[in-house]
Design a protein around this motif. Structure first.
Motif, PDB file in Angstrom:
ATOM      1  N   ASP A  18     -40.912 -18.988 -79.395  1.00  0.00           N
ATOM      2  CA  ASP A  18     -40.722 -17.590 -79.026  1.00  0.00           C
ATOM      3  C   ASP A  18     -41.554 -17.239 -77.801  1.00  0.00           C
ATOM      4  N   CYS A  19     -40.991 -16.385 -76.956  1.00  0.00           N
ATOM      5  CA  CYS A  19     -41.743 -15.930 -75.795  1.00  0.00           C
ATOM      6  C   CYS A  19     -41.658 -14.415 -75.692  1.00  0.00           C
ATOM      7  N   VAL A  20     -42.755 -13.766 -75.437  1.00  0.00           N
ATOM      8  CA  VAL A  20     -42.720 -12.350 -75.071  1.00  0.00           C
ATOM      9  C   VAL A  20     -43.359 -12.211 -73.693  1.00  0.00           C
ATOM     10  N   LEU A  21     -42.650 -11.516 -72.831  1.00  0.00           N
ATOM     11  CA  LEU A  21     -43.083 -11.368 -71.441  1.00  0.00           C
ATOM     12  C   LEU A  21     -43.220  -9.870 -71.194  1.00  0.00           C
ATOM     13  N   ASN A  27     -42.975  -2.918 -70.436  1.00  0.00           N
ATOM     14  CA  ASN A  27     -41.767  -3.318 -71.149  1.00  0.00           C
ATOM     15  C   ASN A  27     -41.894  -4.776 -71.579  1.00  0.00           C
ATOM     16  N   VAL A  28     -41.397  -5.020 -72.761  1.00  0.00           N
ATOM     17  CA  VAL A  28     -41.530  -6.371 -73.295  1.00  0.00           C
ATOM     18  C   VAL A  28     -40.159  -7.041 -73.314  1.00  0.00           C
ATOM     19  N   HIS A  29     -40.094  -8.244 -72.766  1.00  0.00           N
ATOM     20  CA  HIS A  29     -38.852  -9.013 -72.771  1.00  0.00           C
ATOM     21  C   HIS A  29     -39.063 -10.247 -73.624  1.00  0.00           C
ATOM     22  N   GLU A  49     -38.005 -19.004 -69.772  1.00  0.00           N
ATOM     23  CA  GLU A  49     -36.887 -18.777 -68.846  1.00  0.00           C
ATOM     24  C   GLU A  49     -35.960 -17.671 -69.361  1.00  0.00           C
ATOM     25  N   ILE A  50     -35.671 -17.691 -70.662  1.00  0.00           N
ATOM     26  CA  ILE A  50     -34.786 -16.678 -71.246  1.00  0.00           C
ATOM     27  C   ILE A  50     -35.401 -15.293 -71.096  1.00  0.00           C
ATOM     28  N   ALA A  51     -36.701 -15.185 -71.414  1.00  0.00           N
ATOM     29  CA  ALA A  51     -37.368 -13.885 -71.316  1.00  0.00           C
ATOM     30  C   ALA A  51     -37.430 -13.423 -69.865  1.00  0.00           C
ATOM     31  N   ALA A  52     -37.730 -14.381 -68.965  1.00  0.00           N
ATOM     32  CA  ALA A  52     -37.845 -14.032 -67.550  1.00  0.00           C
ATOM     33  C   ALA A  52     -36.514 -13.510 -67.021  1.00  0.00           C
ATOM     34  N   ARG A  53     -35.440 -14.172 -67.448  1.00  0.00           N
ATOM     35  CA  ARG A  53     -34.130 -13.751 -66.990  1.00  0.00           C
ATOM     36  C   ARG A  53     -33.867 -12.294 -67.388  1.00  0.00           C
ATOM     37  N   LYS A  54     -34.267 -11.950 -68.638  1.00  0.00           N
ATOM     38  CA  LYS A  54     -34.070 -10.571 -69.093  1.00  0.00           C
ATOM     39  C   LYS A  54     -34.886  -9.599 -68.238  1.00  0.00           C
ATOM     40  N   ALA A  55     -36.024 -10.083 -67.732  1.00  0.00           N
ATOM     41  CA  ALA A  55     -36.861  -9.227 -66.893  1.00  0.00           C
ATOM     42  C   ALA A  55     -36.384  -9.235 -65.449  1.00  0.00           C
ATOM     43  N   GLY A  56     -35.355 -10.046 -65.182  1.00  0.00           N
ATOM     44  CA  GLY A  56     -34.787 -10.067 -63.847  1.00  0.00           C
ATOM     45  C   GLY A  56     -35.415 -11.099 -62.922  1.00  0.00           C
ATOM     46  N   TYR A  57     -35.969 -12.149 -63.505  1.00  0.00           N
ATOM     47  CA  TYR A  57     -36.642 -13.181 -62.714  1.00  0.00           C
ATOM     48  C   TYR A  57     -36.032 -14.550 -62.971  1.00  0.00           C
ATOM     49  N   PRO A  58     -35.945 -15.377 -61.966  1.00  0.00           N
ATOM     50  CA  PRO A  58     -35.785 -16.803 -62.261  1.00  0.00           C
ATOM     51  C   PRO A  58     -37.135 -17.342 -62.742  1.00  0.00           C
ATOM     52  N   LEU A  59     -37.100 -18.437 -63.494  1.00  0.00           N
ATOM     53  CA  LEU A  59     -38.325 -18.971 -64.108  1.00  0.00           C
ATOM     54  C   LEU A  59     -39.444 -19.204 -63.094  1.00  0.00           C
ATOM     55  N   THR A  60     -39.090 -19.850 -61.970  1.00  0.00           N
ATOM     56  CA  THR A  60     -40.149 -20.205 -61.007  1.00  0.00           C
ATOM     57  C   THR A  60     -40.843 -18.971 -60.462  1.00  0.00           C
ATOM     58  N   ASP A  61     -40.075 -17.921 -60.165  1.00  0.00           N
ATOM     59  CA  ASP A  61     -40.703 -16.695 -59.656  1.00  0.00           C
ATOM     60  C   ASP A  61     -41.615 -16.084 -60.697  1.00  0.00           C
ATOM     61  N   ALA A  62     -41.114 -16.044 -61.930  1.00  0.00           N
ATOM     62  CA  ALA A  62     -41.916 -15.450 -63.002  1.00  0.00           C
ATOM     63  C   ALA A  62     -43.226 -16.209 -63.137  1.00  0.00           C
ATOM     64  N   LEU A  63     -43.150 -17.540 -63.153  1.00  0.00           N
ATOM     65  CA  LEU A  63     -44.370 -18.341 -63.310  1.00  0.00           C
ATOM     66  C   LEU A  63     -45.316 -18.134 -62.132  1.00  0.00           C
ATOM     67  N   ALA A  64     -44.741 -18.039 -60.935  1.00  0.00           N
ATOM     68  CA  ALA A  64     -45.588 -17.891 -59.754  1.00  0.00           C
ATOM     69  C   ALA A  64     -46.328 -16.559 -59.763  1.00  0.00           C
ATOM     70  N   GLU A  65     -45.692 -15.558 -60.324  1.00  0.00           N
ATOM     71  CA  GLU A  65     -46.292 -14.227 -60.302  1.00  0.00           C
ATOM     72  C   GLU A  65     -47.222 -13.963 -61.479  1.00  0.00           C
ATOM     73  N   LEU A  66     -46.973 -14.699 -62.539  1.00  0.00           N
ATOM     74  CA  LEU A  66     -47.637 -14.387 -63.806  1.00  0.00           C
ATOM     75  C   LEU A  66     -49.153 -14.609 -63.739  1.00  0.00           C
TER      76      LEU A  66
END
Lengths: 707, 738
Positions: A18-21, A27-29, A49-66
């Motif tokens: 499970d992932c919560v972003l 807001n929690v995705h 990746e699934i959570a990031a997509r819901k937040a409007g991110y591709p995985l790599t962008d989400a990881l880079a920003e996180l």
């Protein structure tokens, strides 16, 4: 539209990862992905990746920003349970190498349930983690006062190491009698091991500085047993995160209810065992604070497919325990206490061939084949099947409609059992549900009432796939205040949520054996030293901290009695030392009953515990209101159906609500059923339900209704 | 249900004054108090909910004893109990604790109803306390507290709790008195009396109890724990009555008993009718004595009933005795795990089907004023004998699931050893060694017995850490380990027991008292040719100079490593003074083996040798397995096994014990030959008899001649064709046997 991602929690469970972003607006995705047993990392990244997509991110962008990622993992637990750990050699005191085989005799039945105890056929000791030929007894001895009676025989230690290396060991455990009272021999042995070569090494006075050689030695062994593989798992994950562009801070969930930097966790991987449920409890603790609706007393209940886990939060603090079981070995480690019984949605109903009575569990249909309604070949009726027959579970909207259930198969299975009992299908289903609810209430009662806590001043917090489906019924049975389903839309991912929210926690133990009157210089010095060490430990995680809280408690007992009570110590000055005994006696009375203390025997302190909690930004930046502000709460139900309410013993037309209807501020009276994508909440006729600003669902029982 | 006591009862009053209290079976007629009768039959769902809750109540009741008392005896040795009984005294549930303490409670209820109903009366809020072995408790140190539970002035049930308390007086600290001539040398037994009156402890009763004790504060606390636990149970039961209704709760209790009776009858019906018996010996009646005294148990199975008698048991003597109630309770403690493992401690039903034929005045049915405080001798022995009788019956059963569960006996006597003196701060101390809680269990028909696995009579036997004992008492452990070669050899090996050695530490001297038996004769016998587990034993090394050894860098690991004079310690001894540097070593009896050791898979013996569970020498001598450099020497093994009597080198066989063929003939488990009929003592016609001195099969056994005049040997009956042992037992020569 995408905001910024600020924190992420990933929890690997037995079935799902499970992932919560959480984004900058709070807001929690969520992301849910099957756990990949062969390579846990795959499921890990897939859930993000699934959570990031819901937040409007591709995985790599989400990881880079996180900036922050917290991780709860079953890796250490799996190693112990599946017995795939390192080849460990134990160095121990001559004459006492058998302690890990004798297991205080109770090892034969450790981990058996009450109804299995009498069955001698089940009573066997577990296969040792360290085989006998890798237990090396060394000449050395310290006594109970810490006097060094025999210094370490270094030649014998080196010879043992030679033999261990030629036997191909991956790790070493060092545990000597009274090593925590006077660590000199253990320290010297550790130096010799270090000189000998780079092996993962655990030493008892560092891993579990506590009284009782069997449990301390097991903790040390388990640390080494899970050590190399856990460390390389964390390293590999860290490296992969790095390669995928993650530049934030990474922490790992521990069973003490807090997180730790990956580096510190690799050193004491035993602290990762069973950290999943601890994550859920850590989240609940934070939630009780945030909600501010209780006086901080909560019974957390997590009903999944195969088990029912109970935790206690008293005065805002999770209850701790110092002894746990791993693969039937007792070990010592301060952890958040979780009690587990075999009741879950998959628990199988059966007829006791001996007495002809109806029984539910502990055998479970698990996920495979699962309840009869899963249509995967299971034909035994389970709790889930009963819930379908009674109308609580909508077979067309299970897991948000992802898994289609066959009501006919549930009915068939329940009906078949009923026929053998001479009951109708409905009576049987109601019976299954009543029995499992009563068993869960009995288990909670055994861990509250029987231990000096009154469940009537507690809220029941319910999560897990099946918790909210049953909570109102077992809460009624307990007479609890009410039921809270925390952030209902996240309920089924609550462990991941807790992992993301957890503070840094370091627990230190310090053994001492002090008799009254307690000397302020001793107690004060220990408290001071523990606190400064606690602050230091928090710094070693290299995470920016918002605040530090250091709590020291003294483990106190009456001299001739065994029960210990944790009593808070502030500074340990003279006045406080005088008050300690009163505080202890008062607490002892509360927990063990008036007149149960043997005052004349004298009071002693057997040790201290220091909990250092560091709050950090990663954990605090969450929990925005779950709905856009100003949006009105919808009142019209999604629909209705006839549900059989077991407490009332009647079918009632029941309103059904979905996620979009239950906005903050919404409330209604039972009977009602809330069908959320990952969980179903039942509101019996004697309850009302309301949703607060954070999206948590609160059920309150109408006291004037029939009991 | 008819009483089976008529013959014995005719010449005895069995009223608890001279002979143990032994009322007729069934409820008192008339019942002297108003009570809730059977009540309404609960529906199956409500019944399951109430059943579960009732068990939880009994469990919480027991946990409360542990919690409130907090004593090491309660926490580690689990020497306490909790139980729920019907108004008439039938047990609904035994708690999952010390089983032999609870088989008295039904009679305690009857005795209270008979003797206390009129004056002082039985009221709501009263509790009755007693420790009289003739009314019903194992020995004076076990205190029983019973509490009637009333709903609307009518008796709903009884809750009862029991605990072995630290000290209630007597000649020896802890109350096991090895030299007691009769009960007047022991802690004073007190018949059940009103201790709590309408909710308040009676100060006069409390004062007179505490006055006897060396540790009055600890005793007060232990008794308070029993009272608190009964209060908790009462409270929970009243909540349950409020939640459901009194008739449904009363009905559920009775249904639990009826269900267990039905289940037990079904199980018993699957077992063959027949008679099985077992005999063992207790050694040394009092300090200075050199006698061996037979104790026998016989089981007659007929239809749905089991009947036990003790014919052939020696008359009461010295400090070896126990009362008839304790004998019955001990038998039940074996019946419960062996035949009722899935009834979850609902033993009330089975008790209706189990009958006893006691005759007063024997070691196991002692009449007042015999010395009975040392019952940790005769009670575990009775459990071991009952294990053997029941297992032989199960092994003769056609149903594989039942036959499979036959097991050899375990730990037939607890070697009570008490350390006392003055500690380094000048405070007096006394403690019983709890290490023997790690008993070796007997072998099953399908696997070895668990090493240091605890006891049959306590499902959660626990021993304290060495660090616990060293913290509180001025002794230092040189070693505590599993004892190599202790488990009885067999096709499946008995579980190994343990051994420890201590020296006084930080004080000039410590006193040791020993109250035990099973020294010259092993008391955990094997089955079907399996050998007995080692006997108990102790040695002392005077002038061992442990301090000097430590100063030169090592802690002695065997008494022989020192220059000291090593002397055997007899099983009944007071005031052994252990001075600084001296060593006291004690080992305890291990589990019996199952089947002929010569037929054991040689590779399993090699594995045992690798684990140090069996020595190379023992492997060769009793298993006929030759291990050199850790590897099996097949040729030498074959030769050795032939020398030891195995004439056919048969392939590895699955059957551990003899079986019956379709015609009813008893077959050798290896070659299938008819081995004739085992008689009640387990001896057969068509077999060869072999005898070995005890020392040959049990290297830990001290020579019997040190303690007794009789000669002790192990006798096997082997198949005349292939030489495989089908039965074996310890025998003592007539000489010296009283």
């Amino acid at each position: 539209v995408r905001g910024s991602v600020v924190s992420c929690g990933v929890d690997i469970g037995g079935t799902f990862t499970d992932c919560v972003l959480t984004d900058g607006e709070g807001n929690v995705h969520t992301g849910k992905s099957p756990t990949t047993r062969q390579g846990l990392a795959e499921g890990f990244f897939s859930a993000i990746e699934i959570a990031a997509r819901k937040a409007g991110y591709p995985l790599t962008d989400a990881l880079a920003e996180l900036p922050y990622l917290a991780h709860g993992t079953t890796v250490a637990t799996n190693i112990v349970v599946q017995r795939t750990g390192a080849r460990v050699a134990l160095l121990t005191t001559r004459g006492h190498g058998d302690a890990v085989f004798i297991q205080r005799a109770a090892g034969r039945v450790a981990g058996l349930s009450m109804d299995e105890l009498l069955d001698l056929e089940l009573g066997t000791k577990p296969e040792p983690l360290v085989p006998r030929d890798l237990v090396f007894e060394i000449d050395e001895r310290v006594d109970s006062r810490g006097n060094l009676l025999v210094p370490l025989n270094e030649a014998a230690t080196l010879a043992a190491l030679e033999r261990a290396t030629s036997a191909g060991v991956d790790a070493i455990a060092i545990s000597f009698l009274w090593g925590f009272r006077n660590p000199r021999n253990e320290q010297r042995a550790k130096e010799l091991v270090a000189d000998h070569g780079a092996l993962f090494t655990s030493v008892s006075h560092e891993v579990a500085p506590n009284w009782g050689e069997y449990e301390r030695t097991m903790t040390t062994i388990i640390n080494s047993y899970v050590g190399p593989d856990t460390a390389s798992y964390i390293d590999d994950l860290r490296r992969e995160l790095d390669e995928r562009g993650f530049r934030g801070r990474f922490s790992v969930m521990k069973s003490n209810g807090g997180v730790s930097s990956a580096r510190a966790a690799s050193r004491y991987p035993v602290t990762l065992l069973f950290s999943g449920p601890a994550g859920a409890l850590a989240g609940s603790q934070g939630l009780l604070d945030t909600l501010g609706v209780t006086d901080g007393n909560g019974i957390t209940t997590d009903m999944g497919g195969t088990s029912f886990d109970i935790g206690l939060i008293v005065d805002g603090k999770p209850q701790r325990s110092e002894e746990s079981l791993a693969a039937r070995f007792a070990f010592h480690l301060p952890t958040i206490e979780i009690i587990s019984i075999g009741s879950g949605g998959g628990s199988i109903a059966w007829i006791d061939p001996v007495t002809g009575g109806l029984k539910v569990g502990p055998r479970s249909a698990g996920a495979e084949p699962g309840p009869a309604a899963y249509a995967r070949g299971g034909s035994d009726p389970t709790v889930t099947d009963a819930d379908i027959v009674l109308g609580y579970i909508n077979p067309d909207y299970f897991l948000g409609g992802e898994l289609e259930l066959r009501a006919d198969l549930a009915e068939e299975a329940v009906g078949r059992l009923g026929k053998q009992l001479g009951l109708s299908m409905l009576e049987t289903a109601a019976g299954i549900r009543t029995i499992v609810d009563a068993a869960m209430a009995d288990a909670v009662r055994a861990n509250t009432v029987a231990r000096g806590y009154d469940p009537r001043i507690f809220d029941v917090l319910a999560f897990g796939g099946a918790g909210p489906l049953h909570a109102a019924d077992y809460a009624r049975e307990l007479g609890s205040l009410g039921v809270i389903v925390p952030k209902a839309d996240l309920s089924a991912l609550w462990s991941a949520m807790g992992v993301a929210q957890a503070d840094l926690v370091d627990v230190q133990e310090r053994h001492a054996m002090l008799s009254e009157p307690f000397a302020a210089e001793t107690v004060g010095a220990i408290a001071e030293e523990l606190k400064s060490r606690g602050a230091e430990l928090l710094k070693q995680h290299e995470m920016p901290l918002d605040g530090i809280e250091l709590t020291v408690t003294a483990k106190m007992k009456y001299r001739l009695q065994v029960n210990t009570v944790d009593v808070p110590v502030e500074t340990g000055d003279r006045q406080e030392c005088e008050e300690l005994i009163d505080r202890f006696e008062q607490r002892y009375r509360e927990l063990f009953g008036a007149g149960s203390g043997h005052r004349a025997a004298g009071v002693e302190i057997t040790g201290f515990l220091c909990t250092a909690v560091g709050s950090h930004r990663g954990a605090t930046a969450t929990l925005a209101p779950s709905a856009a502000p100003g949006r009105p709460a919808a009142a019209e139900p999604h629909g209705s159906r006839s549900v059989y309410w077991t407490h009332e013993g009647a079918h009632l037309e029941t309103a059904i609500f979905r996620q979009q209807q239950i906005r903050p501020g919404w409330s209604t009276a039972g009977p009602a059923i809330l069908e959320l994508p990952d969980t179903t909440i039942t509101v019996p006729p004697d309850y009302t339900v309301a949703v607060d600003g954070h999206g948590s669902v609160r059920l309150t029982r109408q006291a004037n209704r029939r009991d | 249900v008819a009483t089976t006591l008529t013959t014995a009862a005719s010449d005895s009053k069995w009223d608890g004054t001279v002979d143990g209290y032994w009322p007729p079976n069934g409820p008192l007629d008339p019942m002297p108090l108003a009570y809730w009768p059977r009540g309404s039959e609960p529906d199956p769902v409500t019944f399951e909910v109430i059943r579960h809750r009732l068990f939880r109540v009994v469990e919480e009741q027991g946990l409360t004893i542990m919690k409130v008392s907090g004593s090491p005896v309660a926490t580690f040795a689990h020497d306490f109990s909790s139980s729920l009984l019907t108004p008439e005294g039938e047990p609904v549930y035994f708690g999952p604790w010390c089983q032999p303490q609870m088989g008295h409670l039904d009679r305690n209820v009857k005795w209270i109803l008979t003797h206390r109903s009129e004056r002082p009366g039985i009221h709501d809020g009263d509790m009755f306390l007693g420790n009289d072995p003739w009314i019903g408790t194992n020995h004076q140190s076990d205190i029983n507290v019973l509490c009637p539970v009333f709903v609307e002035d009518k008796l709903l049930c009884w809750v009862a709790s029991v605990m072995h308390v630290s000290d209630v007086g007597g000649s020896t600290p802890g109350g096991f008195c090895p030299d007691a001539r009769n009960v007047y040398d022991e802690p004073m037994p007190t018949p059940l009396h009103t201790y709590v009156e309408k909710g308040e402890v009676r100060p006069d009763a409390e004062d007179s109890l505490l006055r006897r004790s060396r540790l009055p504060d600890q005793l007060r606390l232990d008794v308070r724990a029993l009272i608190a636990s009964n209060n908790v149970a009462c409270e929970r039961l009243l909540e349950l009555v409020k939640r459901y209704d009194v008739e449904t709760v009363a009905g559920s209790m009775r249904r639990i008993i009826d269900d267990s009776e039905r289940a037990f009858k079904q199980r018993i019906a699957e077992l063959p009718d027949g008679t099985w018996s077992r005999e063992s010996y207790l050694d040394i009646a009092s300090p200075g004595d050199r006698g061996l005294y037979p104790v026998k148990l016989r089981l007659v199975k007929e239809g749905e009933h089991l009947t036990f008698d003790h014919e052939g048991t020696h008359p009461q003597i010295g400090s070896l005795n126990t009362t008839a109630g304790a004998w019955r309770s001990a038998v039940l403690a074996a019946v419960n795990p062996l035949l009722c493992w899935d009834l979850m401690y609902a033993i009330g039903g089975p008790m209706r089907q189990v009958h006893f034929e006691p005759v007063p005045g024997s070691i196991v049915t002692a009449s007042h004023p015999a010395a009975v405080s040392n019952s940790a001798v005769a009670i575990p022995l009775t459990i071991a004998l009952a294990t053997a009788c029941i297992s032989k019956m199960m092994a003769a059963c056609a149903v594989p699931q039942l036959r499979r569960r036959a097991m050899a006996a375990a730990a037939g006597t607890y070697p009570v050893s008490i350390f006392s003196g003055v500690d380094a701060s000048g405070d007096p101390f006394a403690t019983m060694a709890l290490d023997p809680m790690g008993g070796g269990l007997g072998a099953f028909s399908f696997r070895d017995g668990a090493n240091t696995g605890g006891h049959l009579w306590d499902p959660v036997s626990t021993m304290p850490n060495v660090e616990f004992t060293e913290q509180y008492f001025p002794i230092l452990y040189l070693y505590r380990r599993e004892a190599t070669d202790s488990g009885g050899a067999g096709y499946f090996r008995g579980g190994n027991s343990g051994v420890f050695a201590v020296t006084p530490h930080g004080v000039p001297a410590v006193t040791v008292d020993v109250s035990a038996a099973g020294w010259a004769v092993p008391t955990s016998e094997g089955l079907f040719g399996g050998q007995p587990g080692c006997p108990n034993g102790a040695r002392v090394a005077k002038g061992a100079e442990v301090g000097a050894a430590m100063a030169s860098g090592s802690v002695p690991q065997a008494l022989e490593e020192t220059e000291a004079t090593i002397s055997p310690v007899p099983p009944k001894l007071r005031d052994l003074e252990l001075r600084e540097g001296d060593i006291f070593e004690l080992w305890w009896n291990a589990g019996g083996g199952f089947g002929d050791p010569l037929a054991r898979d040689p590779e399993m013996v090699v594995a045992d040798v690798a684990l140090n569970a069996v020595s190379v020498d023992h492997a060769r001598r009793v298993y006929g397995v030759v291990v050199s450099d850790g590897v099996l020497d097949e040729a030498a093994t074959k030769l050795m096994r032939q020398q030891l009597g195995l004439t056919i080198d048969e392939p590895h066989e699955l059957l551990a014990g003899p079986s019956r063929d379709a015609s009813g003939a008893l077959r050798c488990p290896s070659c299938g030959s008819d081995v004739g009929e085992l008689d009640s003592a387990g001896e057969t016609q068509g077999t060869i008899v072999r005898e070995l001195p005890l020392g040959e099969i049990s290297p830990l056994a001290a020579p019997a001649k040190l303690f007794v005049d009789a000669e002790v040997r192990f006798r096997t009956h082997a198949c005349a064709k292939c030489g495989r042992a089908v039965e074996g037992r310890v025998v003592a020569s007539e000489k010296g046997v009283d």
